[in-house]
Design an enzyme around this catalytic site. Structure first.
Site, PDB file in Angstrom:
ATOM      1  N   ASN A 218      -7.087 -46.178  10.204  1.00  0.00           N
ATOM      2  CA  ASN A 218      -6.513 -47.137  11.153  1.00  0.00           C
ATOM      3  C   ASN A 218      -6.743 -46.565  12.552  1.00  0.00           C
ATOM      4  O   ASN A 218      -5.977 -45.727  13.027  1.00  0.00           O
ATOM      5  CB  ASN A 218      -5.019 -47.283  10.827  1.00  0.00           C
ATOM      6  CG  ASN A 218      -4.291 -48.220  11.753  1.00  0.00           C
ATOM      7  OD1 ASN A 218      -4.854 -48.726  12.720  1.00  0.00           O
ATOM      8  ND2 ASN A 218      -3.018 -48.442  11.469  1.00  0.00           N
TER       9      ASN A 218
ATOM     10  N   HIS B 228      -2.447 -57.896  14.602  1.00  0.00           N
ATOM     11  CA  HIS B 228      -1.417 -57.158  13.848  1.00  0.00           C
ATOM     12  C   HIS B 228      -1.238 -57.717  12.429  1.00  0.00           C
ATOM     13  O   HIS B 228      -0.186 -57.554  11.815  1.00  0.00           O
ATOM     14  CB  HIS B 228      -0.043 -57.179  14.572  1.00  0.00           C
ATOM     15  CG  HIS B 228      -0.021 -56.347  15.823  1.00  0.00           C
ATOM     16  ND1 HIS B 228       0.607 -56.756  16.973  1.00  0.00           N
ATOM     17  CD2 HIS B 228      -0.560 -55.133  16.089  1.00  0.00           C
ATOM     18  CE1 HIS B 228       0.455 -55.829  17.914  1.00  0.00           C
ATOM     19  NE2 HIS B 228      -0.247 -54.834  17.407  1.00  0.00           N
TER      20      HIS B 228
ATOM     21  N   GLU C  66       0.552 -50.092   7.671  1.00  0.00           N
ATOM     22  CA  GLU C  66      -0.744 -50.781   7.652  1.00  0.00           C
ATOM     23  C   GLU C  66      -1.734 -50.085   6.720  1.00  0.00           C
ATOM     24  O   GLU C  66      -2.556 -50.748   6.080  1.00  0.00           O
ATOM     25  CB  GLU C  66      -1.321 -50.821   9.081  1.00  0.00           C
ATOM     26  CG  GLU C  66      -0.537 -51.760   9.992  1.00  0.00           C
ATOM     27  CD  GLU C  66      -0.688 -51.436  11.465  1.00  0.00           C
ATOM     28  OE1 GLU C  66      -0.565 -50.236  11.824  1.00  0.00           O
ATOM     29  OE2 GLU C  66      -0.904 -52.353  12.261  1.00  0.00           O
TER      30      GLU C  66
ATOM     31  N   ARG D 119      -0.361 -53.457  28.536  1.00  0.00           N
ATOM     32  CA  ARG D 119      -0.983 -54.790  28.628  1.00  0.00           C
ATOM     33  C   ARG D 119       0.016 -55.808  29.173  1.00  0.00           C
ATOM     34  O   ARG D 119       1.215 -55.717  28.904  1.00  0.00           O
ATOM     35  CB  ARG D 119      -1.473 -55.238  27.250  1.00  0.00           C
ATOM     36  CG  ARG D 119      -2.732 -54.546  26.819  1.00  0.00           C
ATOM     37  CD  ARG D 119      -3.125 -54.934  25.412  1.00  0.00           C
ATOM     38  NE  ARG D 119      -2.996 -53.810  24.491  1.00  0.00           N
ATOM     39  CZ  ARG D 119      -2.953 -53.909  23.173  1.00  0.00           C
ATOM     40  NH1 ARG D 119      -3.046 -55.097  22.601  1.00  0.00           N
ATOM     41  NH2 ARG D 119      -2.825 -52.850  22.419  1.00  0.00           N
TER      42      ARG D 119
ATOM     43  N   ARG E  59      -9.180 -50.576   9.297  1.00  0.00           N
ATOM     44  CA  ARG E  59      -8.587 -51.675  10.058  1.00  0.00           C
ATOM     45  C   ARG E  59      -9.615 -52.115  11.110  1.00  0.00           C
ATOM     46  O   ARG E  59     -10.106 -51.294  11.875  1.00  0.00           O
ATOM     47  CB  ARG E  59      -7.317 -51.195  10.749  1.00  0.00           C
ATOM     48  CG  ARG E  59      -6.739 -52.222  11.685  1.00  0.00           C
ATOM     49  CD  ARG E  59      -5.517 -51.663  12.383  1.00  0.00           C
ATOM     50  NE  ARG E  59      -5.029 -52.594  13.379  1.00  0.00           N
ATOM     51  CZ  ARG E  59      -4.273 -52.226  14.406  1.00  0.00           C
ATOM     52  NH1 ARG E  59      -3.936 -50.967  14.566  1.00  0.00           N
ATOM     53  NH2 ARG E  59      -3.858 -53.122  15.264  1.00  0.00           N
TER      54      ARG E  59
END
Ligand code: ADP
Length: 388
Positions: free
Chosen positions: A9, A176, A374, A236, A88
């Site tokens: 990831n 996500h 994840e 961001r 990912r």
């Protein structure tokens, strides 16, 4: 011989990994979890499933990449054999809506999506290419963050631009997805009745987004065409009037590259506070600008929860996950207090102790804290692809 799967990831400054034993037929068994820190002080750290430290050491400059990780993993595997690596990948565009075997042609097709995620896609691709060069025979599988949102309605994905652009793929994708898939599965494991609730999951990490789920499927999400939209994030900007961007480009003469850098790297919590994009540092600071940034983060998150509750037509469950969602009682409380009118009632002691359920018994909305994972979703998808 026992088999193992590696899940990678890749983030901005580190690659998280999970190593899983494949022998047990139903569940993947975690062998190791860790991170390869890139950047100025390369480091490899890993823990066993029970939390025992297996490795924590700096890496020398010329041996600091995937090669170092692979070397360590292979020394740990013993009689197991690494049979697949899952990755990912941030953007799958319209084409990649399920896990895919990463052949050279597929890698090129994924690379062609780089303009859609100019900062994130190269990070996803770098370890794939490194690993392909080091172990040409190792099957690699791409797992897409956008794929979970393929169930959103055209009404949700559309922008009010001339319609030909929608057909060209200029639309909301959402990100996500691997985290949301994990949470949907986890809720279902806890109880199918819980998973059937009208749910909003708040993935609040350095990147942050919300996903509205009906029966465990995405029906709306705050990130859009890019990973810039929606919530205020570490660095961001989140949702912004497009007129501001036009003003910077046309009136202030800022280049596209400089604007991109500002929106992705200099805005969000960092931009507002002028101190840091890291929530933990802001919470620890006495500076009023830090407090302002935290309050603003919660204000905007609560506002978006209300918007997504409208898409859902109600709200029965609110789940907090990722670094901030799992660990910041302050942020959870600030968001929930702004949602009191929706029937959200937080139990403060439960919240302060990071309990699994943090809603009061009289809350109309069940509030949960669930740790995301994840890497386990990547490993599962890589295994499925291998069996396909
Ligand atoms: P990424 O998106 O890079 O995977 P994470 O999910 O690890 O990020 O989340 C990182 C964010 O979580 C950072 O803002 C960090 O400060 C915040 N965080 C982690 N632990 C805590 C904590 N105990 N209290 C407040 N914020 C925390």
């Amino acid at each position: 011989m026992r088999h193992a799967i590696l899940a990678l990831n890749a983030g901005s400054s580190s690659i998280k990994f999970g190593l899983y034993d494949l022998e047990t037929s139903s569940e993947l068994q975690l062998v190791s979890r860790g991170a390869l820190d890139l950047g100025d002080a390369p480091r490899l750290s890993a823990k066993a499933a029970d939390g025992t430290v297996q490795c924590d050491r700096p890496l020398a400059g010329d041996n600091a990449g995937i090669g170092a990780l692979l070397h360590w993993i292979e020394s740990e595997l013993g009689s197991r054999k690494l049979v697949s690596a899952g990755h990912r990948i941030v953007h799958g565009g319209r084409e990649f809506v399920e896990p895919v075997r990463l052949t050279p042609a597929v890698i090129e097709a994924i690379d062609r999506l780089t303009p859609l995620a100019p900062l994130h896609q190269p990070r996803s691709l770098a370890p794939i290419r490194e690993l392909a060069a080091l172990r040409r025979d190792l099957p690699q599988v791409g797992c897409f963050d956008t794929a979970f949102h393929q169930t959103i309605d055209p009404m949700v994905s559309r922008f009010a631009l001339p319609r030909k652009y929608d057909a060209e793929g200029i639309r909301r994708y959402g990100f996500h997805g691997l985290s949301y898939e994990y949470i949907a599965g986890r809720l279902n494991e806890i109880s199918p009745a819980l998973a059937a609730k009208l749910t909003i999951v708040a993935h609040l990490g350095n990147g942050a987004s919300l996903c509205a789920m009906r029966d465990g499927r995405s029906v709306d999400t705050t990130m859009g065409f890019s990973a810039l939209d929606g919530l205020v994030m570490g660095t961001r900007c989140g949702a912004i009037d497009p007129g501001v961007l036009l003003y910077f480009l046309l009136e202030r003469g800022i280049t596209g590259e400089a604007l991109q850098h500002m929106l992705y790297e200099k805005s969000g919590l960092l931009g507002i506070s002028g101190i840091s994009g890291d929530m933990r540092m802001l919470e620890a600071s006495d500076d009023p600008r830090a407090r302002e940034a935290v309050d603003f983060f919660a204000f905007r998150a609560a506002r978006e929860v209300a918007a997504l509750a409208n898409t859902l037509g109600g709200l029965e469950c609110l789940v907090f996950t990722a670094g901030i969602g799992e660990h910041s009682a302050l942020v959870r409380k600030a968001i929930c207090e702004r949602l009191r009118w929706l029937g959200v009632a937080i139990d403060e002691p439960a919240n302060a102790s990071h309990a699994g359920i943090i809603s009061r018994p009289d809350s109309k909305v069940e509030i949960r804290v669930v740790a995301t994972d994840e890497e386990s979703v990547i490993a599962r998808q890589a295994r499925m692809q291998g069996n396909a």
